[in-house]
Design a protein around this motif. Sequence first.
Motif, PDB file in Angstrom:
ATOM      1  N   UNK A  30      20.721  74.628  25.137  1.00 58.90           N
ATOM      2  CA  UNK A  30      21.666  73.516  25.183  1.00 58.90           C
ATOM      3  C   UNK A  30      22.382  73.679  23.690  1.00 58.90           C
ATOM      4  N   UNK A  31      21.801  74.031  22.925  1.00 59.78           N
ATOM      5  CA  UNK A  31      22.104  74.098  21.460  1.00 59.78           C
ATOM      6  C   UNK A  31      23.216  75.225  21.381  1.00 59.78           C
ATOM      7  N   UNK A  32      22.673  76.473  22.027  1.00 60.49           N
ATOM      8  CA  UNK A  32      23.393  77.598  22.037  1.00 60.49           C
ATOM      9  C   UNK A  32      24.842  77.556  22.724  1.00 60.49           C
ATOM     10  N   UNK A  33      24.734  76.801  23.869  1.00 59.79           N
ATOM     11  CA  UNK A  33      25.852  76.508  24.673  1.00 59.79           C
ATOM     12  C   UNK A  33      26.868  75.819  23.937  1.00 59.79           C
ATOM     13  N   UNK A  34      26.282  74.747  23.299  1.00 57.59           N
ATOM     14  CA  UNK A  34      27.207  73.818  22.305  1.00 57.59           C
ATOM     15  C   UNK A  34      27.853  74.774  21.051  1.00 57.59           C
ATOM     16  N   UNK A  35      27.375  75.499  20.726  1.00 57.82           N
ATOM     17  CA  UNK A  35      27.881  76.020  19.343  1.00 57.82           C
ATOM     18  C   UNK A  35      28.440  77.407  19.451  1.00 57.82           C
ATOM     19  N   UNK A  36      28.092  78.184  20.553  1.00 54.60           N
ATOM     20  CA  UNK A  36      28.404  79.523  20.649  1.00 54.60           C
ATOM     21  C   UNK A  36      30.116  79.763  20.467  1.00 54.60           C
ATOM     22  N   UNK A  48      37.239  90.380  12.998  1.00 59.25           N
ATOM     23  CA  UNK A  48      38.347  91.116  13.757  1.00 59.25           C
ATOM     24  C   UNK A  48      37.959  91.989  14.586  1.00 59.25           C
ATOM     25  N   UNK A  49      36.798  91.750  15.001  1.00 57.02           N
ATOM     26  CA  UNK A  49      35.867  92.704  16.146  1.00 57.02           C
ATOM     27  C   UNK A  49      35.099  91.926  17.073  1.00 57.02           C
ATOM     28  N   UNK A  50      35.542  91.951  18.092  1.00 56.63           N
ATOM     29  CA  UNK A  50      34.847  91.251  19.264  1.00 56.63           C
ATOM     30  C   UNK A  50      33.071  91.323  19.410  1.00 56.63           C
ATOM     31  N   UNK A  51      32.968  92.798  19.453  1.00 55.71           N
ATOM     32  CA  UNK A  51      31.642  93.091  19.670  1.00 55.71           C
ATOM     33  C   UNK A  51      30.635  92.560  18.400  1.00 55.71           C
ATOM     34  N   UNK A  52      31.217  92.924  17.234  1.00 53.36           N
ATOM     35  CA  UNK A  52      30.485  92.520  15.971  1.00 53.36           C
ATOM     36  C   UNK A  52      30.315  91.125  15.853  1.00 53.36           C
ATOM     37  N   UNK A  53      31.442  90.238  16.150  1.00 52.57           N
ATOM     38  CA  UNK A  53      31.600  89.085  16.093  1.00 52.57           C
ATOM     39  C   UNK A  53      30.234  88.182  17.050  1.00 52.57           C
ATOM     40  N   UNK A  55      27.654  89.956  17.842  1.00 52.19           N
ATOM     41  CA  UNK A  55      26.477  90.229  17.145  1.00 52.19           C
ATOM     42  C   UNK A  55      25.931  89.114  16.121  1.00 52.19           C
ATOM     43  N   UNK A  56      26.994  88.926  15.284  1.00 50.32           N
ATOM     44  CA  UNK A  56      26.938  88.014  14.186  1.00 50.32           C
ATOM     45  C   UNK A  56      26.605  86.644  14.599  1.00 50.32           C
ATOM     46  N   UNK A  57      26.904  86.143  15.778  1.00 48.25           N
ATOM     47  CA  UNK A  57      26.743  84.988  16.314  1.00 48.25           C
ATOM     48  C   UNK A  57      25.421  84.840  16.773  1.00 48.25           C
ATOM     49  N   UNK A  58      24.814  85.886  17.379  1.00 55.46           N
ATOM     50  CA  UNK A  58      23.427  85.863  17.914  1.00 55.46           C
ATOM     51  C   UNK A  58      22.556  85.934  16.718  1.00 55.46           C
TER      52      UNK A  58
ATOM     53  N   UNK B  65      30.381  86.421  26.021  1.00 55.70           N
ATOM     54  CA  UNK B  65      29.822  87.410  27.131  1.00 55.70           C
ATOM     55  C   UNK B  65      29.057  86.490  27.956  1.00 55.70           C
ATOM     56  N   UNK B  66      29.111  86.736  29.233  1.00 54.04           N
ATOM     57  CA  UNK B  66      27.981  85.893  29.863  1.00 54.04           C
ATOM     58  C   UNK B  66      26.580  86.257  29.661  1.00 54.04           C
ATOM     59  N   UNK B  67      25.822  85.414  30.000  1.00 48.47           N
ATOM     60  CA  UNK B  67      24.271  85.479  29.589  1.00 48.47           C
ATOM     61  C   UNK B  67      24.075  85.453  28.111  1.00 48.47           C
ATOM     62  N   UNK B  68      24.831  84.868  27.408  1.00 40.75           N
ATOM     63  CA  UNK B  68      24.966  85.009  25.893  1.00 40.75           C
ATOM     64  C   UNK B  68      23.486  84.092  25.394  1.00 40.75           C
ATOM     65  N   UNK B  69      23.226  82.955  26.312  1.00 40.70           N
ATOM     66  CA  UNK B  69      22.062  82.197  25.582  1.00 40.70           C
ATOM     67  C   UNK B  69      20.796  83.026  25.964  1.00 40.70           C
ATOM     68  N   UNK B  70      20.777  83.668  27.336  1.00 41.52           N
ATOM     69  CA  UNK B  70      19.721  84.384  27.799  1.00 41.52           C
ATOM     70  C   UNK B  70      19.324  85.396  26.500  1.00 41.52           C
ATOM     71  N   UNK B  71      20.346  85.974  26.061  1.00 43.19           N
ATOM     72  CA  UNK B  71      20.261  87.100  25.189  1.00 43.19           C
ATOM     73  C   UNK B  71      19.587  86.715  23.765  1.00 43.19           C
TER      74      UNK B  71
END
Lengths: 180, 142
Positions: A30-36, A48-53, A55-58, B65-71
């Motif tokens: 729930x927290x991840x879904x709210x802030x992602x 300015x890079x979606x993939x890196x962004x 990764x950083x968010x994770x 990306x989909x499944x972001x939470x799962x990852x």
Amino acid sequence: MTHVIAAEAAAQERQWVGRCRVGDESALACLIARHRNRLVRTATNLLRDRHEAEDVAQEAFLKAFREIGKLRDDRAFSGYLYRICVRLCMDRLRLKRAELVEFDTAQPHCGGNVENRVVIEKLLSQLPAELRTTLVLREMEQLSYEEVAEVMQVPIGTVRSRLHTARDRFRKLWIEAVRD
Amino acid sequence: MNYRVFGCKKFGRLSSEQADRSLSDSEERFLERHRAVCADCESLEHTTSCALNMLRMAALEPEVAPMFEDRVIRRLKVQQVKESLNYWSPALIGAGIACIVVFATLHLVSTPAQINRAQLPTGEAKREPIQRLELDHVPVLR
């Protein structure tokens, strides 16, 4: 009405943070879904890079959840998370600045003019990490001075002077780019 | 002349700040007056405004990306396992070594020292016949 909704959301978040402490996986989701979205958007605009962004968010989520036990105030979670994300982005920008900046033209962008984006990315890459972050948080993310100061953990006066310098440098770079 | 030298710096600062806060009436009046007399500052203000507009337009929309939470949850679990392994690994290694030593000691103590007869080599000892010396036929030496 808006205040009531905001208060409810804050109470719900406090509840989730409390449940996260005891290892509740659904509260984590729930927290991840709210802030992602907010985290990924800020990281995308800073790096300015979606993939890196992503990764950083994770990484920001992982770091925040790992340290969640040390958080004194559950209400501070969102700010704490956002601060971690911005700091991680700044670390990456500092590393990147030393390297040659390459722009992937094959990368899909939504809306706007691609040429303009390329120019903006080149100009932003020439600014130091602190100035770039201040400028992006203020101009793109529309944060107030206070919010920028809190996120970057600097006094408001520093934000004001950095923003002034960043705008000035950006304008000069822009003039050069337009001239070329 | 003095007005321009001192005013341009103030104009630059206020021009930057007007996007972030509402200026006072006197500050607004100052900007208007300065714009009217200083074409360079007016041009700079216009350029800055254009550049910042372009910057705002270049903002990217997030694509989660989909499944972001799962990852994230999966990475969190992996990280927790790694951390607990890192934390407990010295103790686990020590316990393993202690177990091996204990088992080896117990094995040595419980096994009696004996020779396994079944494992001895089979066969007989043979004696070669010794040639007897016949003394009667010994040639007499003269």
